[in-house]
Design an enzyme around this catalytic site. Structure first.
Site, mmCIF file in Angstrom:
data_model
loop_
_atom_site.group_PDB
_atom_site.id
_atom_site.type_symbol
_atom_site.label_atom_id
_atom_site.label_comp_id
_atom_site.label_asym_id
_atom_site.label_seq_id
_atom_site.Cartn_x
_atom_site.Cartn_y
_atom_site.Cartn_z
ATOM 1 N N HIS A 1 -2.908 68.891 44.591
ATOM 2 C CA HIS A 1 -2.585 67.568 45.099
ATOM 3 C C HIS A 1 -1.586 66.882 44.166
ATOM 4 O O HIS A 1 -1.501 67.222 42.987
ATOM 5 C CB HIS A 1 -3.831 66.665 45.106
ATOM 6 C CG HIS A 1 -5.032 67.234 45.773
ATOM 7 N ND1 HIS A 1 -5.433 66.847 47.037
ATOM 8 C CD2 HIS A 1 -5.959 68.133 45.347
ATOM 9 C CE1 HIS A 1 -6.550 67.484 47.358
ATOM 10 N NE2 HIS A 1 -6.889 68.274 46.348
ATOM 11 N N TYR A 2 -0.893 65.885 44.685
ATOM 12 C CA TYR A 2 -0.292 64.899 43.792
ATOM 13 C C TYR A 2 -1.065 63.599 43.935
ATOM 14 O O TYR A 2 -1.694 63.338 44.961
ATOM 15 C CB TYR A 2 1.195 64.714 44.004
ATOM 16 C CG TYR A 2 1.708 64.159 45.322
ATOM 17 C CD1 TYR A 2 1.104 63.089 45.992
ATOM 18 C CD2 TYR A 2 2.886 64.668 45.882
ATOM 19 C CE1 TYR A 2 1.622 62.569 47.162
ATOM 20 C CE2 TYR A 2 3.415 64.152 47.054
ATOM 21 C CZ TYR A 2 2.782 63.104 47.687
ATOM 22 O OH TYR A 2 3.299 62.586 48.844
ATOM 23 N N GLU B 1 -5.543 67.585 40.601
ATOM 24 C CA GLU B 1 -4.617 66.476 40.830
ATOM 25 C C GLU B 1 -3.510 66.513 39.781
ATOM 26 O O GLU B 1 -3.785 66.582 38.578
ATOM 27 C CB GLU B 1 -5.348 65.137 40.725
ATOM 28 C CG GLU B 1 -6.264 64.832 41.897
ATOM 29 C CD GLU B 1 -5.528 64.227 43.074
ATOM 30 O OE1 GLU B 1 -4.296 64.014 42.964
ATOM 31 O OE2 GLU B 1 -6.186 63.963 44.095
ATOM 32 N N HIS C 1 -2.659 70.615 49.553
ATOM 33 C CA HIS C 1 -3.449 69.688 50.369
ATOM 34 C C HIS C 1 -2.886 69.640 51.784
ATOM 35 O O HIS C 1 -3.624 69.541 52.767
ATOM 36 C CB HIS C 1 -3.421 68.299 49.727
ATOM 37 C CG HIS C 1 -4.511 67.395 50.196
ATOM 38 N ND1 HIS C 1 -4.585 66.078 49.826
ATOM 39 C CD2 HIS C 1 -5.571 67.603 51.008
ATOM 40 C CE1 HIS C 1 -5.645 65.508 50.380
ATOM 41 N NE2 HIS C 1 -6.257 66.420 51.112
ATOM 42 N N ASP D 1 1.058 66.314 50.453
ATOM 43 C CA ASP D 1 1.139 66.661 49.035
ATOM 44 C C ASP D 1 0.717 68.114 48.796
ATOM 45 O O ASP D 1 -0.042 68.674 49.592
ATOM 46 C CB ASP D 1 0.285 65.696 48.198
ATOM 47 C CG ASP D 1 -1.188 65.657 48.590
ATOM 48 O OD1 ASP D 1 -1.485 65.512 49.790
ATOM 49 O OD2 ASP D 1 -2.044 65.784 47.694
#
Length: 275
Positions: free
Chosen positions: A58-59, A123, A165, A175
């Site tokens: 993810h970002y 993340e 994601h 993302d």
């Protein structure tokens, strides 16, 4: 993931069941020696299946790492991840790998409807599309590669199960973005990437199309793992899944239209999967 969205829920293809946060942990031992710090999040629960068998990237979609960490550890936000990697490459563990972090939201992959239970969420601090789609710093990507190598070794996770994601939630999430360096990860032995077929000027399959070619396209996307039915009709869902595939494997043009470049790249991906 946009951390402003509340996604501390059971991840299913048909809906989401909100869960109460677990008790706040005062600390835990990190799962590997790469972790710079442990910053416990209360947002987790018990895994519902034996796993994990996937990693989801993810970002944060937030302007700073500090703000992202606050959000990931806020009980009211109902969102978390197992790991957070700052722009300088510092790795923070928020949830033990044995626990079910809340990072995937409503999602599905390969028929698995609870991707929170089936995966480890990572993340990456990055402002995302809303903050100019900044490049991922080299130190951050190197830290990610090292972390993924460690996780895949310990959990026997296959390269094709290192996912975006956007792969597991097409149409809802974008993302870590089409600018994420998947090829660099693959060169280091992390994840799956194939050289994209050159883009031409052919007439693509697009929304409104139907027939055998659409069926074949949908069947290949489903064979890779995307949540898509083989209907022979190119509708909104097919367009969203094609765009997700392009974002991961053919990022030069993300338009949801299945041109020859997209289809041939998809064939290469399918051919690269273990038989």
């Amino acid at each position: 993931m946009h951390l402003a969205e509340q996604v501390g829920v059971r991840s299913t293809c048909r809906g989401a069941i909100r869960r109460k946060p677990s008790r706040q942990m005062t600390g835990f031992d990190p799962d590997n020696g790469l972790v710079k710090a442990v910053h416990p999040s209360p947002n987790h629960g018990a895994r519902r299946i034996k796993g994990p068998d996937s990693i989801v990237l993810h970002y944060t979609g937030m302007p700073s790492g500090a703000a992202a960490l606050v959000r990931l550890c806020d009980p009211a936000a109902e969102v978390s991840a197992h790991y957070f990697i700052d722009e300088d490459g510092g790795i923070v563990q928020l949830v033990p790998e044995a626990r079910r972090a809340w990072h995937a939201g409503q999602s599905c992959w390969g028929g698995e409807e609870d991707m929170n239970s089936a995966s480890i969420g990572i993340e990456l601090q990055n402002g995302g599309h809303e903050f100019g789609a900044p490049a991922y710093p080299e130190a951050q990507i190197e830290a990610l590669i090292a972390l993924c190598r460690d996780i895949t070794r310990r959990h026997a996770i296959m390269p094709a199960r290192i996912l975006a994601h956007s792969d597991i939630a097409p149409g809802r999430k974008i993302d870590p973005g089409e600018y994420f360096p998947w090829s660099k990860l693959a060169e280091a032995g992390v994840g799956l990437c194939v050289p994209p077929h050159p883009i031409g000027d052919d007439v693509p399959l697009e929304r409104g199309a139907s027939g055998e070619k659409v069926e074949e396209l949908q069947a290949m996307l489903a064979a890779y793992g995307y949540d898509i039915e083989v209907t022979g009709r190119y509708g909104e869902k097919t367009e969203a899944v094609v765009a997700a595939f392009q974002r991961h494997f053919r990022p030069a043009r993300v338009d949801g239209k299945a041109d020859r470049s997209t289809v041939e790249t998809l064939r290469e991906v399918i051919d690269s999967l273990p038989k």
